[in-house]
Motif scaffolding. Structure first.
Motif, PDB file in Angstrom:
ATOM      1  N   MET A   1       0.725  -1.356  -0.029  1.00 48.08           N
ATOM      2  CA  MET A   1      -0.013   0.040  -0.013  1.00 48.08           C
ATOM      3  C   MET A   1       0.860   1.476   0.128  1.00 48.08           C
ATOM      4  O   MET A   1       0.200   2.134  -0.514  1.00 48.08           O
ATOM      5  CB  MET A   1      -0.821  -0.188   1.353  1.00 48.08           C
ATOM      6  N   PRO A   2       1.987   1.305   0.502  1.00 52.85           N
ATOM      7  CA  PRO A   2       2.809   2.539   0.564  1.00 52.85           C
ATOM      8  C   PRO A   2       2.943   3.046  -1.073  1.00 52.85           C
ATOM      9  O   PRO A   2       2.884   4.331  -1.036  1.00 52.85           O
ATOM     10  CB  PRO A   2       4.220   2.341   1.168  1.00 52.85           C
ATOM     11  N   ASP A   3       3.203   2.091  -1.887  1.00 50.39           N
ATOM     12  CA  ASP A   3       3.183   2.650  -3.298  1.00 50.39           C
ATOM     13  C   ASP A   3       1.962   3.328  -3.598  1.00 50.39           C
ATOM     14  O   ASP A   3       2.350   4.334  -4.509  1.00 50.39           O
ATOM     15  CB  ASP A   3       3.656   1.433  -4.202  1.00 50.39           C
ATOM     16  N   ARG A   4       0.901   2.688  -3.551  1.00 46.13           N
ATOM     17  CA  ARG A   4      -0.319   3.529  -3.720  1.00 46.13           C
ATOM     18  C   ARG A   4      -0.470   4.905  -2.951  1.00 46.13           C
ATOM     19  O   ARG A   4      -1.129   5.613  -3.650  1.00 46.13           O
ATOM     20  CB  ARG A   4      -1.487   2.481  -3.353  1.00 46.13           C
ATOM     21  N   ASP A   5      -0.139   4.784  -1.834  1.00 44.55           N
ATOM     22  CA  ASP A   5      -0.355   6.110  -1.175  1.00 44.55           C
ATOM     23  C   ASP A   5       0.707   7.013  -1.889  1.00 44.55           C
ATOM     24  O   ASP A   5       0.361   8.423  -1.922  1.00 44.55           O
ATOM     25  CB  ASP A   5       0.036   5.971   0.408  1.00 44.55           C
ATOM     26  N   GLN A   6       1.828   6.574  -2.153  1.00 40.59           N
ATOM     27  CA  GLN A   6       2.602   7.700  -2.916  1.00 40.59           C
ATOM     28  C   GLN A   6       2.202   7.939  -4.230  1.00 40.59           C
ATOM     29  O   GLN A   6       2.471   9.155  -4.436  1.00 40.59           O
ATOM     30  CB  GLN A   6       4.188   6.826  -2.961  1.00 40.59           C
ATOM     31  N   GLU A   7       1.613   7.002  -5.003  1.00 40.28           N
ATOM     32  CA  GLU A   7       1.125   7.486  -6.038  1.00 40.28           C
ATOM     33  C   GLU A   7       0.075   8.543  -6.002  1.00 40.28           C
ATOM     34  O   GLU A   7      -0.130   9.469  -6.620  1.00 40.28           O
ATOM     35  CB  GLU A   7       0.598   6.331  -6.997  1.00 40.28           C
ATOM     36  N   ILE A   8      -0.918   8.429  -4.841  1.00 40.84           N
ATOM     37  CA  ILE A   8      -1.955   9.347  -4.722  1.00 40.84           C
ATOM     38  C   ILE A   8      -1.355  10.470  -4.293  1.00 40.84           C
ATOM     39  O   ILE A   8      -1.747  11.677  -4.727  1.00 40.84           O
ATOM     40  CB  ILE A   8      -2.907   8.635  -3.573  1.00 40.84           C
ATOM     41  N   SER A   9      -0.391  10.507  -3.561  1.00 40.37           N
ATOM     42  CA  SER A   9       0.268  11.922  -3.031  1.00 40.37           C
ATOM     43  C   SER A   9       0.850  12.651  -4.230  1.00 40.37           C
ATOM     44  O   SER A   9       0.605  13.884  -4.381  1.00 40.37           O
ATOM     45  CB  SER A   9       1.374  11.523  -2.027  1.00 40.37           C
ATOM     46  N   MET A  10       1.524  11.966  -5.204  1.00 42.21           N
ATOM     47  CA  MET A  10       2.129  12.407  -6.334  1.00 42.21           C
ATOM     48  C   MET A  10       1.150  13.065  -7.165  1.00 42.21           C
ATOM     49  O   MET A  10       1.260  14.101  -8.002  1.00 42.21           O
ATOM     50  CB  MET A  10       2.994  11.507  -7.001  1.00 42.21           C
ATOM     51  N   LEU A  11       0.144  12.422  -7.401  1.00 41.32           N
ATOM     52  CA  LEU A  11      -1.034  12.830  -8.295  1.00 41.32           C
ATOM     53  C   LEU A  11      -1.956  14.025  -7.767  1.00 41.32           C
ATOM     54  O   LEU A  11      -2.104  15.053  -8.479  1.00 41.32           O
ATOM     55  CB  LEU A  11      -2.215  11.496  -8.475  1.00 41.32           C
TER      56      LEU A  11
END
Length: 85
Positions: A1-11
């Motif tokens: 999930m950290p990757d998903r959270d990072q993607e959401i943050s970047m978006l």
């Protein structure tokens, strides 16, 4: 999930950047529209007429909603210069 959270943050960051950029562009377009509306083309140098025409043509291609957003961004109103009968 950290990757998903990072993607959401970047978006989210990218979206915030785009919205900030849109506001800057709206201010520029609003100011240009107000300026063009106030110009007397008979008093402009030939080179300025050509540039003003490019700006005016570009502004006229905008949707009414976008143009209104741009004018609102600079607190400007463009009046119809229709002579009284």
């Amino acid at each position: 999930m950290p990757d998903r959270d990072q993607e959401i943050s970047m978006l989210r960051h990218e979206l915030e950047m785009l919205m900030s950029e849109r506001q800057s562009i709206l201010r520029i377009v609003g100011a240009a529209a107000a300026l063009i509306a106030c110009l007397d083309s008979k008093r402009l140098p030939v080179g300025a007429i050509e540039a003003a025409d490019v700006v005016a043509t570009s502004i006229n291609c905008l949707s009414e909603e976008t143009l209104q957003d741009a004018l609102n961004a600079v607190h400007a109103e463009i009046e119809d210069n229709v002579p009284a009968a």
